[in-house]
Enzyme design. Structure first.
Site, PDB file in Angstrom:
ATOM      1  N   SER A   1       0.835  -1.199   0.000  1.00 16.96           N
ATOM      2  CA  SER A   1       0.000   0.000   0.000  1.00 16.96           C
ATOM      3  C   SER A   1       0.877   1.260   0.000  1.00 16.96           C
ATOM      4  O   SER A   1       1.653   1.468  -0.925  1.00 16.96           O
ATOM      5  CB  SER A   1      -0.965  -0.050   1.189  1.00 16.96           C
TER       6      SER A   1
ATOM      7  N   ASP B   1     -10.138  -5.683  -3.221  1.00 15.32           N
ATOM      8  CA  ASP B   1      -9.546  -4.613  -2.416  1.00 15.32           C
ATOM      9  C   ASP B   1     -10.446  -3.377  -2.488  1.00 15.32           C
ATOM     10  O   ASP B   1     -10.667  -2.826  -3.568  1.00 15.32           O
ATOM     11  CB  ASP B   1      -8.152  -4.302  -2.975  1.00 15.32           C
TER      12      ASP B   1
ATOM     13  N   HIS C   1      -7.301  -6.066   0.847  1.00 14.42           N
ATOM     14  CA  HIS C   1      -6.138  -5.211   1.102  1.00 14.42           C
ATOM     15  C   HIS C   1      -5.362  -5.633   2.349  1.00 14.42           C
ATOM     16  O   HIS C   1      -4.418  -4.957   2.744  1.00 14.42           O
ATOM     17  CB  HIS C   1      -6.620  -3.757   1.270  1.00 14.42           C
TER      18      HIS C   1
END
Length: 277
Positions: free
Chosen positions: A145, A221, A254
């Site tokens: 991320s 995600d 995620h």
């Protein structure tokens, strides 16, 4: 460096150290996994950069990477995501301030006194690792991320310093999405040209290159469409003839359930590149 945690893991040691950072002007924690072979020889290093709200603990406790680092004889260094402390500027939100350093060098007050994560990851931390641990000069970088963003930026801006780069669910166009725009405006100011130094897609469009980029992205995600935009990276790499290994995974989100599912393949990928001469 002060040892504050030590855990036996897959024949090696998962340690956590504390040290004072000259770049960040605060105490910092960093996780270091030393595989069994580190007892007798110097090994290459994989730097892992974590995402928003994380610290040094998330990756070392949730990814299961130790098994693969031991198998491939790689030291894994997992730093915190920002400077820390009551004297360090912060914000009452998860995506700015402590836990959200964005791996850049802030130029705007009050952030510019401590938020120099780019310098810390590129220069100070590798020097400490070389001094305190049985590490060779060979290193690679990866992250998740916000950390995937940091890994891509560091590799693209310093291609001769990293043998390889990979990322899970990276923010590839931060200057075009809310997470990046809000952070960059605070840390770097309103001059959007300054933002582009920390935008992977922009860096590639300006001619910055690496030999290859590996990315894994979950298709369940929640942040994929609005914040991550992996397809932007895929498109610019095709245009600029940069080799990629970009994989999309149905059903994965995620979280570290996603990271832990594929971290072994990333470590094997880096091991192959680190062992090339």
């Amino acid at each position: 460096m002060e040892l504050i945690e030590k855990h036996a893991s897959f024949g090696g040691w998962q340690n956590v150290y504390r040290h004072y950072s000259q770049s960040l002007k605060c105490e910092m924690n960093v996780g270091v996994y030393l595989p069994p072979k580190a007892e007798n020889e110097k090994l290459p290093v994989l730097y892992w950069l974590s995402g928003l709200t994380c610290n040094e603990q998330n990756f070392i406790t949730k990814s299961g990477m130790q098994r693969y680092a031991a198998e491939h004889n790689i030291i894994v260094v997992a730093p915190d995501t920002s400077p820390r402390g009551s004297h360090v500027a912060d914000a009452d939100r998860y995506d700015l301030g402590q836990g959200a350093g964005f791996y850049l060098n802030a130029t705007q007050a009050p952030w510019n006194e401590h938020y120099k994560m780019y310098d810390y990851i590129r220069n100070e931390l590798p020097n400490l690792v070389m001094h305190h641990f049985p590490a060779t000069a060979r290193k690679s970088i990866s992250g998740h991320s916000m950390g995937g963003l940091g890994a891509l930026v560091l590799a693209l801006r310093n291609p001769d310093e990293y043998a390889s780069v990979s990322a899970f669910s990276p923010i590839v166009s931060p200057s075009q999405v809310p997470w990046g725009q809000q952070a960059f405006a605070a840390y770097l100011g309103e001059n959007k040209d300054a933002w582009l130094d920390y935008d992977p897609v922009s860096l590639i469009s300006q001619g910055q290159r690496v030999a290859e980029i590996m990315v894994d992205q979950g298709l369940s995600d929640d942040f994929y469409a609005e914040q991550l935009r992996t397809s932007n990276l895929e498109k610019i790499c095709q245009e600029m003839n940069i080799k990629t290994l970009i994989r999309y995974h149905e059903g994965y989100d995620h979280s570290y359930y996603f990271v832990s599912s594929f971290i072994g393949e990333h470590i094997a990928y880096h091991a192959n590149k680190l062992n090339m001469r």
